[in-house]
Scaffold this motif. Structure first.
Motif, PDB file in Angstrom:
ATOM      1  N   THR A 105      -9.006 -15.329   3.124  1.00  0.00           N
ATOM      2  CA  THR A 105      -9.916 -14.336   2.331  1.00  0.00           C
ATOM      3  C   THR A 105      -9.278 -13.783   1.333  1.00  0.00           C
ATOM      4  O   THR A 105      -8.051 -13.368   2.184  1.00  0.00           O
ATOM      5  CB  THR A 105     -10.817 -14.198   3.165  1.00  0.00           C
ATOM      6  N   PRO A 106      -9.327 -13.388   0.280  1.00  0.00           N
ATOM      7  CA  PRO A 106      -8.517 -12.402  -0.606  1.00  0.00           C
ATOM      8  C   PRO A 106      -8.979 -10.667   0.472  1.00  0.00           C
ATOM      9  O   PRO A 106      -7.996  -9.961   0.463  1.00  0.00           O
ATOM     10  CB  PRO A 106      -9.568 -11.846  -1.452  1.00  0.00           C
ATOM     11  N   GLY A 151      -0.101 -11.693  -4.416  1.00  0.00           N
ATOM     12  CA  GLY A 151       1.488 -11.352  -4.711  1.00  0.00           C
ATOM     13  C   GLY A 151       1.906 -11.834  -3.252  1.00  0.00           C
ATOM     14  O   GLY A 151       3.577 -11.438  -2.435  1.00  0.00           O
ATOM     15  N   VAL A 152       0.942 -12.792  -2.735  1.00  0.00           N
ATOM     16  CA  VAL A 152       1.871 -12.943  -1.499  1.00  0.00           C
ATOM     17  C   VAL A 152       2.404 -14.412  -1.434  1.00  0.00           C
ATOM     18  O   VAL A 152       1.728 -15.465  -1.870  1.00  0.00           O
ATOM     19  CB  VAL A 152       1.058 -13.110  -0.540  1.00  0.00           C
ATOM     20  N   SER A 153       3.322 -14.696  -0.262  1.00  0.00           N
ATOM     21  CA  SER A 153       4.341 -16.148  -1.440  1.00  0.00           C
ATOM     22  C   SER A 153       3.974 -17.134   0.155  1.00  0.00           C
ATOM     23  O   SER A 153       4.371 -17.234   0.963  1.00  0.00           O
ATOM     24  CB  SER A 153       6.233 -15.490  -1.371  1.00  0.00           C
ATOM     25  N   ALA A 188      -2.844 -21.270  -0.580  1.00  0.00           N
ATOM     26  CA  ALA A 188      -1.809 -20.941  -1.300  1.00  0.00           C
ATOM     27  C   ALA A 188      -1.969 -19.917  -2.523  1.00  0.00           C
ATOM     28  O   ALA A 188      -1.736 -19.267  -2.936  1.00  0.00           O
ATOM     29  CB  ALA A 188      -1.041 -22.531  -1.466  1.00  0.00           C
ATOM     30  N   GLU A 189      -2.918 -20.361  -3.144  1.00  0.00           N
ATOM     31  CA  GLU A 189      -3.728 -20.365  -4.514  1.00  0.00           C
ATOM     32  C   GLU A 189      -3.875 -19.062  -4.056  1.00  0.00           C
ATOM     33  O   GLU A 189      -3.870 -18.156  -4.894  1.00  0.00           O
ATOM     34  CB  GLU A 189      -4.550 -21.047  -5.157  1.00  0.00           C
ATOM     35  N   VAL A 190      -4.556 -18.519  -3.225  1.00  0.00           N
ATOM     36  CA  VAL A 190      -5.118 -17.511  -3.140  1.00  0.00           C
ATOM     37  C   VAL A 190      -4.114 -16.215  -2.845  1.00  0.00           C
ATOM     38  O   VAL A 190      -3.680 -15.038  -3.326  1.00  0.00           O
ATOM     39  CB  VAL A 190      -6.094 -17.046  -1.703  1.00  0.00           C
TER      40      VAL A 190
END
Ligand code: FAD
Ligand code: PYC
Length: 413
Positions: free
Chosen positions: A83-84, A139-141, A132-134
């Motif tokens: 979740t964001p 900005g998280v790798s 991965a997309e979220v």
């Protein structure tokens, strides 16, 4: 490198530091009482003193510093949530972890290894892509990778198509890390105590004193303490404390077990997790394999180990690393995990005006220690819940705004 260690190494007369100042007598009144001297309670005490100048604070523990889940976890730190709200929260924690040895002048052995969540099914691949997309958006790798890239990162993994559950791909999260879990509690404890915070071990909270909807103090096995505000940060005992305070939590409490092998030559760089096989493993700087699986399947308040756990875990892990079959398990243990319905924590206000909660940390709360401590300190100091914590309010269960993190909660549950 921590400055104290450098000074100690270079200057012959630099004194070795005491771990903690001697314990002082328990006072009858504090501004703030923190219940629970795990990483969370200690981090909150540290940031209260450091950032908000609040030092008339005590941390009470029925046992000893880091004797709960803080000293029992498998020390994985990552921000690759689903979740964001979760990703933002854990990303702040990763940033704090990176600076923590310097901040506390205490080596927490933070080691960034990369974190692989293996996918053995189409459904697991879909969840990995979603995460991965979220993550990237915030900005998280993290990225979805195929079998060739997994082989490059972890050549010892069984990637045969003939395996019982062949690996189809993985979510790769380069910032994934491990750390020395009890050092984090000791580092926060020492730094907080140096600023005047009192740490009282073997001090059990047995009752919460209320006047109307306010808390006025806590009862302990060493007497009553009055306070203006209180925080409960007791992990696997959250429902028990909440019951003493007069409210209920939507939590089921279950054991979570783990084990560690004899030391081996370094061969495993990344942390490897398989949600489908319900197992995960990392290798410590000392060479031990730290291994775990899913929570036990029934509610229980016990820190006992079972043969069933070890047998199931080993048969799953050997699917991934068949060459480990002769390795010896040295130690096995358990902690008590408070599971929420949405696999997200509970932080912030409670039905009592000046009583705050830090709970619902199930199998995922070690990585949140710095951010939770920092933001709960802000909450206690200002009386206002920061935006970062608002989505995790206890109230979300009344308004059906749950934060589903099951797909990112490490192992199958
Ligand atoms: P704790 O460290 O449990 O501290 C709570 C303290 O409260 C205890 O010391 C207890 O004695 C005290 N207490 C309880 N009741 C009272 C009372 N009445 N009065 C006074 N004191 C009281 N998370 C991750 O992020 N990554 C991982 O890899 C990971 N692996 C895990 C593996 C295992 C086997 C387990 C069990 C957990 C794992 N976790 C992991 C979860 C993580 O360990 C916890 O969420 C986290 O440590 C919680 O920290 P805490 O400070 O809230 O609780
Ligand atoms: O939260 O990454 C995690 C974790 C791994 C094992 C237990 N929790």
């Amino acid at each position: 490198m921590p400055i104290g260690l450098l000074k100690y190494g270079l200057a012959r007369r630099y004194p070795a530091r005491r771990q903690f100042p001697p314990e002082r007598p328990l006072k009858p009144v504090y501004d703030i009482v923190i219940i629970g001297a795990g990483g969370h309670g200690l981090a909150a005490a540290y940031y209260l003193a450091k950032q908000w100048g609040l030092r008339n604070v005590c941390v009470l523990d029925k046992g000893w510093i880091a004797g709960g889940n803080t000293g029992r976890n498998t020390a994985i730190v990552r921000a690759n949530y689903l979740t964001p709200e979760g990703v933002r929260f854990y990303a702040e924690s990763v940033a704090l972890f990176r600076e923590l040895s310097q901040e506390l002048d205490f080596n927490i052995l933070y080691s960034e290894r990369g974190h692989l969540t293996l996918a053995h099914t189409d459904a697991a691949l879909r969840t990995a892509r979603w995460r991965a997309e979220v993550n990237k958006h915030l900005g998280v790798s993290s990225e979805l990778i195929g079998v060739d890239e997994i082989r490059r990162l972890c050549p010892v993994l069984n990637l045969s198509e003939e395996a019982r559950y062949p690996v189809l791909g993985a979510l790769y999260h380069p910032p994934g890390a491990i750390a020395r879990h009890d050092a984090i509690a000791w580092g926060y404890a020492r730094a907080a105590a140096d600023m005047g915070v009192e740490l009282h071990q073997h001090t059990e909270v047995t009752g919460i004193r209320r006047q109307g909807d306010r808390v006025v103090g806590v009862e302990t096995n060493r007497g009553v303490i009055s306070c203006a505000r209180a925080l409960q940060a007791v992990a696997g005992s959250s429902s028990r404390l909440a019951a003493l305070a007069g409210f209920r939590l939507p939590i089921v409490t279950v054991p979570l077990q783990a084990c560690v092998s004899q030391p081996l030559q370094p061969f495993l760089d990344p942390i490897v997790v398989s949600a489908s096989l319900h197992c995960y493993v990392s290798q410590t700087p000392r060479g031990e394999l730290v291994m775990g699986g899913a929570v036990d399947g029934y509610p229980l308040y016990q820190q006992r180990s079972t043969l069933d756990f070890k047998e199931t875990l080993m048969s799953d892990l050997l699917e991934l690393f068949p060459f480990l079959s002769e390795v010896k398990v040295l130690r096995q243990w358990a902690g008590i995990a408070d599971m929420t319905p949405d696999f997200s924590p509970v932080m912030g206000e409670t039905p009592l005006a000046n009583y705050y909660i830090d709970a619902g940390w199930g199998t995922w709360g070690f990585k949140a220690t710095p951010v939770c401590g920092k933001r709960m300190a802000e909450t206690l100091a200002t009386g206002a819940v920061p935006d970062l914590l608002r989505p995790f309010a206890l109230q979300r269960f009344d308004s059906f705004r749950q934060l589903g993190e099951r797909g990112a909660a490490a192992v199958g549950h």
